[in-house]
Design an enzyme around this catalytic site. Structure first.
Site, PDB file in Angstrom:
ATOM      1  N   GLU A  16      34.870 -29.488  56.015  1.00  0.00           N
ATOM      2  CA  GLU A  16      34.917 -28.093  55.587  1.00  0.00           C
ATOM      3  C   GLU A  16      35.136 -28.059  54.077  1.00  0.00           C
ATOM      4  OE1 GLU A  16      37.559 -23.996  56.204  1.00  0.00           O
ATOM      5  OE2 GLU A  16      38.030 -25.806  57.367  1.00  0.00           O
ATOM      6  N   ASP A  49      44.920 -17.562  52.946  1.00  0.00           N
ATOM      7  CA  ASP A  49      45.425 -18.896  52.680  1.00  0.00           C
ATOM      8  C   ASP A  49      46.875 -18.876  52.240  1.00  0.00           C
ATOM      9  OD1 ASP A  49      42.994 -20.377  53.174  1.00  0.00           O
ATOM     10  OD2 ASP A  49      42.200 -19.452  51.355  1.00  0.00           O
TER      11      ASP A  49
END
Length: 259
Positions: free
Chosen positions: A38, A49
């Site tokens: 990824e 995040d």
């Protein structure tokens, strides 16, 4: 399909352009047995995040990282690639151009965590036309009917989020994470990968009890931010690979799906 169900899948994450040698990290992941990688395309407001991935994004942006340069730099990687980013970058480039650019560089999947399911049909179609799978996310609080819709429309695999919150390392796997993965698996033939909070080989084994594989990000980016070299980061990924393949946690217990 990006992944299969013939063994436990391993998807490690790297923030694009986090270091000068960041493509060596991709190669180290591949050498360590990653099934795909990824690649995060850094964004200035990464709301999903946690602190580690936010820091990694800000470091990359301070180095002048751009989505186009990252996508170009990793073309020809020795492992399938999955891009992850926020929808503003997709919209800025234009979905058609963005997905075509991914496809030309060998990306096979795309994760856009801030794109609502109800607004994803256009990107889903554009990505499919470019040969890129739009991967959808499911969370522990996702209602059953919505889980079924995600299972029906996701492509490549389903990203099962282990908890309600941001990415980041945690001491224990969130309760209910494996149950979410199992619930999704009953609704689809796609592999289900569990992510958020997996930081050790033991947690990897626990996560894989109900899932087809795992996604690991913050634990890797913390090492990179601390100056750990690609080969050593790859060695940690190799330890995750060994744990998933053996299926044995620290206490010696064998996961139910391997008994």
């Amino acid at each position: 399909m990006i992944f299969t169900r013939d063994h436990k899948q391993l998807l490690p994450y790297v923030t694009g352009d986090i270091t000068d040698d960041w493509t060596d990290i991709v190669a180290a992941y591949a050498d360590a047995g990653a099934d795909a990688v990824e690649v995060g395309l850094p964004f200035s407001d990464p709301t999903l995040d946690g602190p580690t991935i936010q820091e990694a994004s800000f470091v990359a942006l301070s180095r002048g990282a751009t989505a186009d340069a990252i996508i170009s730099d990793v073309a020809g990687a020795p492992v399938p690639l999955v891009a992850s980013t926020y929808y503003q970058l997709v919209a800025y480039a234009g979905p058609e151009r963005f997905c075509a650019r991914l496809s030309r560089s060998g990306f096979r999947g795309l994760i856009v965590p801030d794109l609502p399911l109800e607004e994803s049909a256009h990107l889903e179609a554009v990505a499919a036309d470019a040969g890129v799978d739009l991967v959808l996310l499911a969370a522990p609080v996702t209602p059953a009917a919505r889980l079924a819709e995600i299972a029906r429309r996701s492509r490549g695999f389903i990203y099962a989020v282990s908890l309600m919150g941001t990415t980041g390392e945690r001491d224990t796997l969130a309760p209910g994470a494996a149950a979410l993965a199992r619930a999704l698996s009953t609704r689809t033939d796609l592999p289900v990968l569990l992510g958020f909070g997996i930081a050790t080989p033991e947690q990897a084994v626990d996560a894989a009890r109900g899932a087809d594989g795992i996604v690991v990000g913050a634990a890797l980016m913390r090492r990179v931010l601390d100056g750990v070299q690609p080969a050593a980061v790859g060695a940690f990924v190799a330890s995750l690979r060994r744990a998933l393949d053996s299926g044995v946690a620290a206490d010696g217990e064998v996961p139910r799906d391997r008994r």
